[in-house]
Design a protein around this motif. Structure first.
Motif, PDB file in Angstrom:
ATOM      1  N   GLU A 196      -2.601 -11.573  -5.618  1.00  0.00           N
ATOM      2  CA  GLU A 196      -1.574 -10.560  -5.742  1.00  0.00           C
ATOM      3  C   GLU A 196      -1.437 -10.156  -7.198  1.00  0.00           C
ATOM      4  O   GLU A 196      -1.763 -10.916  -8.103  1.00  0.00           O
ATOM      5  N   PRO A 197      -0.968  -8.926  -7.471  1.00  0.00           N
ATOM      6  CA  PRO A 197      -0.829  -8.441  -8.850  1.00  0.00           C
ATOM      7  C   PRO A 197       0.343  -9.108  -9.545  1.00  0.00           C
ATOM      8  O   PRO A 197       1.121  -9.824  -8.918  1.00  0.00           O
ATOM      9  N   VAL A 222       0.795   1.971  -2.887  1.00  0.00           N
ATOM     10  CA  VAL A 222       0.933   0.691  -3.587  1.00  0.00           C
ATOM     11  C   VAL A 222      -0.178  -0.256  -3.158  1.00  0.00           C
ATOM     12  O   VAL A 222      -0.743  -0.984  -3.977  1.00  0.00           O
ATOM     13  N   ARG A 223      -0.519  -0.262  -1.876  1.00  0.00           N
ATOM     14  CA  ARG A 223      -1.585  -1.153  -1.398  1.00  0.00           C
ATOM     15  C   ARG A 223      -2.921  -0.798  -2.051  1.00  0.00           C
ATOM     16  O   ARG A 223      -3.659  -1.683  -2.495  1.00  0.00           O
ATOM     17  N   ILE A 227      -5.261  -3.167  -4.552  1.00  0.00           N
ATOM     18  CA  ILE A 227      -6.664  -3.453  -4.258  1.00  0.00           C
ATOM     19  C   ILE A 227      -7.564  -3.009  -5.406  1.00  0.00           C
ATOM     20  O   ILE A 227      -8.451  -3.748  -5.853  1.00  0.00           O
ATOM     21  N   GLU A 228      -7.328  -1.804  -5.916  1.00  0.00           N
ATOM     22  CA  GLU A 228      -8.213  -1.242  -6.935  1.00  0.00           C
ATOM     23  C   GLU A 228      -7.973  -1.833  -8.324  1.00  0.00           C
ATOM     24  O   GLU A 228      -8.921  -2.145  -9.041  1.00  0.00           O
ATOM     25  N   ASP A 229      -6.726  -1.972  -8.713  1.00  0.00           N
ATOM     26  CA  ASP A 229      -6.403  -2.368 -10.084  1.00  0.00           C
ATOM     27  C   ASP A 229      -6.243  -3.878 -10.265  1.00  0.00           C
ATOM     28  O   ASP A 229      -6.407  -4.386 -11.372  1.00  0.00           O
ATOM     29  N   PHE A 230      -5.921  -4.584  -9.172  1.00  0.00           N
ATOM     30  CA  PHE A 230      -5.670  -6.020  -9.296  1.00  0.00           C
ATOM     31  C   PHE A 230      -6.538  -6.873  -8.381  1.00  0.00           C
ATOM     32  O   PHE A 230      -6.329  -8.079  -8.274  1.00  0.00           O
ATOM     33  N   ASN A 281     -11.447   5.500  -2.200  1.00  0.00           N
ATOM     34  CA  ASN A 281     -11.009   5.194  -3.554  1.00  0.00           C
ATOM     35  C   ASN A 281     -10.081   6.303  -4.036  1.00  0.00           C
ATOM     36  O   ASN A 281     -10.304   7.489  -3.741  1.00  0.00           O
ATOM     37  N   SER A 282      -9.053   5.941  -4.768  1.00  0.00           N
ATOM     38  CA  SER A 282      -8.052   6.933  -5.188  1.00  0.00           C
ATOM     39  C   SER A 282      -8.644   8.049  -6.034  1.00  0.00           C
ATOM     40  O   SER A 282      -8.087   9.148  -6.093  1.00  0.00           O
ATOM     41  N   SER A 283      -9.770   7.797  -6.688  1.00  0.00           N
ATOM     42  CA  SER A 283     -10.417   8.845  -7.492  1.00  0.00           C
ATOM     43  C   SER A 283     -10.944   9.984  -6.625  1.00  0.00           C
ATOM     44  O   SER A 283     -11.233  11.075  -7.131  1.00  0.00           O
ATOM     45  N   GLN A 284     -11.058   9.736  -5.316  1.00  0.00           N
ATOM     46  CA  GLN A 284     -11.591  10.751  -4.400  1.00  0.00           C
ATOM     47  C   GLN A 284     -10.501  11.435  -3.581  1.00  0.00           C
ATOM     48  O   GLN A 284     -10.790  12.299  -2.761  1.00  0.00           O
TER      49      GLN A 284
END
Length: 333
Positions: A196-197, A222-223, A227-230, A281-284
């Motif tokens: 968890e972050p 948030v989920r 996943i992506e950052d932490f 992915n959030s970049s897409q």
């Protein structure tokens, strides 16, 4: 001090406690609260009557045991310090001792209930969370009394070691010595891995972005962030339980949007399949029909986290600078 609940994933309880020990085991505020309660009871009746009533009243019996255990392990900590060899590091010795104690502490069923005792943000607000903890204690069972005493001993020793390591302790005379050791050496200690972050950072960021949580499905953002950052490894139901646990924190007590079971599935489905971008992915998101509010929320959450982390590093540098001015840190390599 703020007391936070642990991850809902039981298998990570020990790792979570170890990773967040500096914040979790700051109970001086609770001692002051219970000490005030203890004094109120003492002032109401004579001491011998108070002792007689301990057997009948759980709360008073617990108050007595808690106050009696407070700082009872200080002599043991001083023995560790006085018994060191020249090539030993006090900070490391305390860190290792605390690790062993936390492993035992986390295995006790009482520790699970204890994590629900919290410190309200409003200092003037009555806090009865400790009374709910006491309700299930059985002081008529000798074996359980032994467990309670062992639990309070571990709690006291872990908190005392943590206070010394973080320089919250001002009474033992060991704080300045160990603070230097701890800050220099803990950078070389491999932090326990959790899935968890950073909890406090995430809670602050979510609170800052509350106005952008217009729908329950905002928790899907948030989920993805976790996943992506932490590198969090939580499936949909695990994340929903994690989010529900976050929402129990005092800072998020009045948060408008909850995260009931099925929230993430609902978000990823969306109206006529419009939420499928959450699987990417959030970049897409922007090129795959992502909701503008979701893209905006992700950007604001990341910006808030960056600002919070910068502020935390700045505070750390200030504390280290003050120590160096006092001559505690010495020359840095």
């Amino acid at each position: 001090m703020h007391i936070s609940r642990l991850s809902v994933d039981a298998k990570n309880r020990v790792d979570t406690m170890l990773a967040r020990a500096d914040a979790l085991f700051d109970y001086e505020w609770l001692f002051q609260l219970l000490w005030d309660e203890f004094r109120k009871n003492i002032s109401k009746q004579r001491l011998n009557e108070f002792c007689d009533n301990l057997q009948q009243e759980r709360e008073r019996r617990f108050l007595w045991a808690f106050v009696e255990s407070h700082r009872s392990s200080l002599s043991e900590i001083k023995d560790i310090h006085n018994g060191m060899f020249e090539d030993e590091d006090f900070g490391i010795l305390l860190y290792e001792e605390r690790t062993k104690l936390i492993e035992e502490f986390a295995s006790m069923h009482l520790s699970t209930r204890w994590t629900h005792i919290y410190r309200p943000q409003d200092k003037n607000k009555q806090n009865d969370s400790w009374k709910r903890f006491v309700m299930n204690l059985n002081f008529d069972d000798d074996r359980e009394v032994e467990q309670i005493e062992r639990f309070l001993y571990l709690l006291d020793k872990i908190c005392l070691i943590t206070d010394i390591l973080t320089c919250r302790d001002t009474d033992s005379g060991l704080g300045e010595i160990s603070l230097v050791k701890y800050r220099r050496t803990r950078l070389n200690l491999k932090a326990p891995q959790t899935n968890e972050p950073p909890r406090e950072t995430l809670i602050k960021a979510i609170k800052k972005c509350e106005e952008l949580f217009k729908y329950q499905t905002a928790w899907a953002v948030v989920r993805v962030l976790c996943i992506e950052d932490f590198k969090a490894e939580m499936n949909k139901s695990e994340f929903e339980r994690y989010a529900q646990d976050l929402l129990k924190e005092p800072q998020l007590k009045d948060f408008k949007q909850g995260c009931p079971n099925g929230t993430i599935q609902s978000a990823e489905t969306g109206k006529n399949g419009s939420g499928k971008f959450f699987l990417l992915n959030s970049s897409q998101w922007s090129i795959n029909g992502g909701y503008p509010w979701a893209i905006d929320l992700m950007a604001k959450l990341r910006q808030s986290i960056t600002i919070i982390e910068i502020e935390q590093r700045a505070e750390e540098q200030k504390r280290l600078y003050k120590l160096s001015e006092k001559g505690f840190l010495g020359p840095q390599s």
